[in-house]
Write an enzyme that holds these catalytic residues in place. Sequence first.
Site, short mmCIF file in Angstrom:
data_model
loop_
_atom_site.label_atom_id
_atom_site.label_comp_id
_atom_site.label_asym_id
_atom_site.label_seq_id
_atom_site.Cartn_x
_atom_site.Cartn_y
_atom_site.Cartn_z
N PRO A 28 -4.68 7.39 -4.76
CG PRO A 28 -2.72 6.98 -5.97
CD PRO A 28 -3.23 7.22 -4.57
CD GLU A 29 -4.96 3.48 -2.93
OE1 GLU A 29 -4.30 3.09 -1.97
OE2 GLU A 29 -5.34 4.66 -3.06
#
Length: 259
Positions: free
Chosen positions: A133-134
């Site tokens: 999810p960065e």
Amino acid sequence: MREYGRIKVAREGGVETLTLYNPERRNAIGPQMANELLWALEDARGDAEVRAIVLTGEGKAFCAGGDFAQMTAGADAAKLPHKGDYADLLLALARSDKPVVARVNGHAMGGGLGMVAASTFAIASTEAKLGTPEIDVGLFPMMIMAVLARVVPRRRLLEMMLTGEKFDAQEAARLGIVNRAVPPDQLDAEVKKLTDAIASKSPITVRLGLRAFAAQDDMDLEKALPMLRDRLAECLSTDDAREGLVAFLEKRQPKWTGK
């Protein structure tokens, strides 16, 4: 015994369990945790009694990813000298000559997913979610890309990283990120089944095999095969190899000495 603040270390039989311990942040990993894991891994690798290493998380999460609150902080040098950072940790996991089993008890995001991919094996609870999810916070999974690229097909990996996808443990197993996904109540038994299987083998053969596997990982075939031929000769020269061959001919179980 070393003094740790962000991990717990326990041993049962020949299995050293390293538990990520940052429960208020779902075991997010920062510089201190990475540094402590490097020390614990080195200690486990240097102890002849340890046959396998299990990596897991405290509570319901494996690791929520990077601890953004500590991203600019250093490791706690007052407790342990600085050994390395997260990149060094991924390399240590990937190059470990003792098997590391990631026991994925819960969500493994970002940096947590990187540790799963870098471990020798991974067994996940079906309740776990994994993902990259960065990008949703303006970052990119730079370091974990290197270990994920070794197990996930190129286009699928790009899709994961560019969309910030989160997926279930069954999809992680399909992609090869984990060996298998099992119900939560079967997780410990499945991990033990694997560590017991490892413990039944010659410890020196396991170590030589893992070292050779790591060495050939980045080699062209023309260079890898001669190197592996030499490593086979090294393996054949051990007492355990001689014992294993004699035991096979005598139709009995071998008695390993680790030499």
